[in-house]
Structures are given as structure tokens and as C-alpha cells.
Design a protein around this motif. Sequence first.
Motif, PDB file in Angstrom:
ATOM      1  N   GLN A 190     -19.243  89.825  71.588  1.00 62.44           N
ATOM      2  CA  GLN A 190     -19.365  88.639  72.430  1.00 62.44           C
ATOM      3  C   GLN A 190     -19.737  89.112  73.835  1.00 62.44           C
ATOM      4  N   LEU A 191     -20.994  89.470  73.983  1.00 63.97           N
ATOM      5  CA  LEU A 191     -21.414  90.193  75.180  1.00 63.97           C
ATOM      6  C   LEU A 191     -21.373  89.347  76.451  1.00 63.97           C
ATOM      7  N   SER A 192     -21.706  88.068  76.370  1.00 67.31           N
ATOM      8  CA  SER A 192     -21.650  87.219  77.566  1.00 67.31           C
ATOM      9  C   SER A 192     -20.217  87.113  78.086  1.00 67.31           C
ATOM     10  N   ALA A 193     -19.276  86.934  77.159  1.00 64.65           N
ATOM     11  CA  ALA A 193     -17.865  86.862  77.553  1.00 64.65           C
ATOM     12  C   ALA A 193     -17.398  88.201  78.095  1.00 64.65           C
ATOM     13  N   ALA A 194     -17.865  89.291  77.491  1.00 62.63           N
ATOM     14  CA  ALA A 194     -17.494  90.621  77.967  1.00 62.63           C
ATOM     15  C   ALA A 194     -18.014  90.842  79.386  1.00 62.63           C
ATOM     16  N   MET A 195     -19.245  90.419  79.634  1.00 66.41           N
ATOM     17  CA  MET A 195     -19.818  90.591  80.967  1.00 66.41           C
ATOM     18  C   MET A 195     -19.028  89.799  82.004  1.00 66.41           C
TER      19      MET A 195
END
Length: 371
Positions: A57-62
Motif C-alpha cells: 500500500q505504497l500511497s499510505a506508506a508514503m
Amino acid sequence: MRIAFQRGMMLTHGEYVMNRMLQGLVLLFAVGTISAQVPDAAQKPFADGGKYEQGKQLSAAMDSYHAALKASGGHCLPCLDALARVQMNMELYKDSAGTAAQIAAQSPDAKSKAEAEFREGLAWFRLYFAQTEGEGAIDKDPKHAANSLKQAEAALKQGETDDPGDEVVRMLHGHVLAEMKHDEEASREFTACAAASGTSPEECARAQRFAKDVSLARGEPVPAFEAKTMDGKTVSLDSLAGKVVLVDFWATWCTYCKRDSDYIQSMLDSFDDGRFVLLEVNVDESEAAWKHYVEDERLHGVQTRDDSKELRSLFHVSGYPTYVIFDGDGIVRERAVGIEGDLRGTVRKLLATVPAVPADARTLLPKPAAE
């Protein structure tokens, strides 16, 4: 002490330079010595970012890593490292370059600074190719592409100044200079890379060839990778050195993949299997569905499955089927979504420059026996 993004942890061999930084195989929050550097106020959002990243979940990670950085007052190297990695994986190259520049500014020593500058240069170089080829959501823009190439060269030149013995920086710097048509300077960089003590034998051989003929280095370098085949063997960029490779990203549920399969498979009958490799990369969620389909359809080639989505990220795959052809020196020579262009013609031209390999020296996986 080395900071976690450095090659001491993630990029120990020259051949794995681009691979480790892009794949993010080592998540920093899992490393105790690095977690200790995260300020107390940033610990929770940093840990949340790691969990999101593990779950793709890259957007949330960012967002979580941004929150951790803000909570730290902007001074948290592990937060910056994680943020730069996620931005790169999301193909936010300009943002990743900017974050890498912040890492360089906060790095405690010259080696650390050079490694951050390598990451900055790589991000700009990736953006250059995106702007040149119009991949994904980035349109072709010659003016912006030229500027990105200059930014990459400036970052790598500074990295080389900070750590002249870094073979990783020199190799990428050579590629950038080759793309800029600064052949004499590029040749010097490749020569220096080949002579460096940390360069792998395969990378050394590539660098020596590039030094003799810089034109071979022009184009997008293939990121180093490893994948497990259906029978548990390992295929990697090193194992494919000297081969012309057609990578086929496909799925059992993809109508166009099935439609094009006969054409792609026929290449195995058209070309010498000592010099040509068909690397099939399946993207199904179900391992069973993949195996059953390969067996039922009697598919040949080197069969692998990208269950972690790492290969898709490395090769910038956004649709299926996607085909990538690279040469024996690990340079991308064609990229296509669906059968567009002349894949067979590209392979034929590249094979014309590849020497024949004796049958007893071939290491490719055998084709399944006919019933």
C-alpha cells in the motif's frame, strides 16, 4: 556506522546496484540499529509506513513516512530513506531525487553522502527515460528529458568527488555520460569501474566492453534481478549475461496474453536457445492457476511468477502483456505492450551480434519433453 540505504546492507555487489535500491528488499523498520535512530515522536508513523509498505500500500506508506519525517522535525535519516524508496517504487522520480538530496545533506560522512547522490542520480536517470519514452503517465518531453539527464550527471559527479572509489557511482555515471554522448568521459568511468575492487566479474566484463565501445552502453540499463523458476532454480541478470532476452509479463486471465502466446512461444523454435532466452513472468495471484495453465498449455521458456510484484516494479509494467527485450550487455532495446512493432525482428538483429555458445556450455532450462 553505515546508514541502512547504503550498499553495505542492500547493495553489496556491483551487479545488484539498481536492483536493491529499487526493490526495497530490506525494510529499515525491521533493523534494530536503524530503528533506534528514529526519534520517539516519529516511531509510530514510521512503523505504520513499514507495515503499509510490506502490504504494497505504497500511497499510505508514503503518507506515513511523510508524517514520521514531520514529527522528527525533518531530521530522520531512516524516514528519508524509506520515503525515497517508496517514491521511487511509485515512479515519483523527481520527488525521490529531492528526498535523496536531503539524505545527502544530512549524511554523516563522505561515503554516505556519495551513496545518497547515487540514489539521486538514479532517480533523475529514470525520469529521463520516462520523459524520453513516454512510459506510464509521463509524456515525452525532450526539453525536460535533457534537463533530467543533466541533473543525473551533476549528482553522480558529486558522488564521485565524495567517494572516488565507489564502483557503483562510476558505472551509473558512465551510462549517463554515454547517453549524453560524452564518450571519452564515459569510457574513463567504465574503465575505472572495471578496475574497482568491489565490482563483480560479470559487471567488470560489461564495464570493459562499454569502455571499448561506449555506444553499447547507450539506452536504459536493465535493473539487476533474481526470480525463482517453476522447478526452484534461480534466474538472474548475471545468469543471462551474453544472452538476448525477451521478457514476457502475462496472466492466465489476460485475453490478449493468450491470443499472443503462440507467436511468443514460436520464437523458441526460431532462435538458437544457446543465445536467446524467453523469460516468462506470470502475474497471477494464484500459484496453482499459473502452474496448471503452464502444464495444460505446455508452455516452454523459463517460467517464473512475480508473486511479490517486484519484477513489475523494476520493469515499469502497467499493462499486459508487456514485452521487454534486452541484449547481452543488459541494455533494454525494445519495450512494448501487446505485439506492436517487430519483436522477432529486434531479436534477430540483436542475435546477429551475439557469438554462438557451444551446446555443452548452455545452462538454460530444458524444454518439456513432448508427449
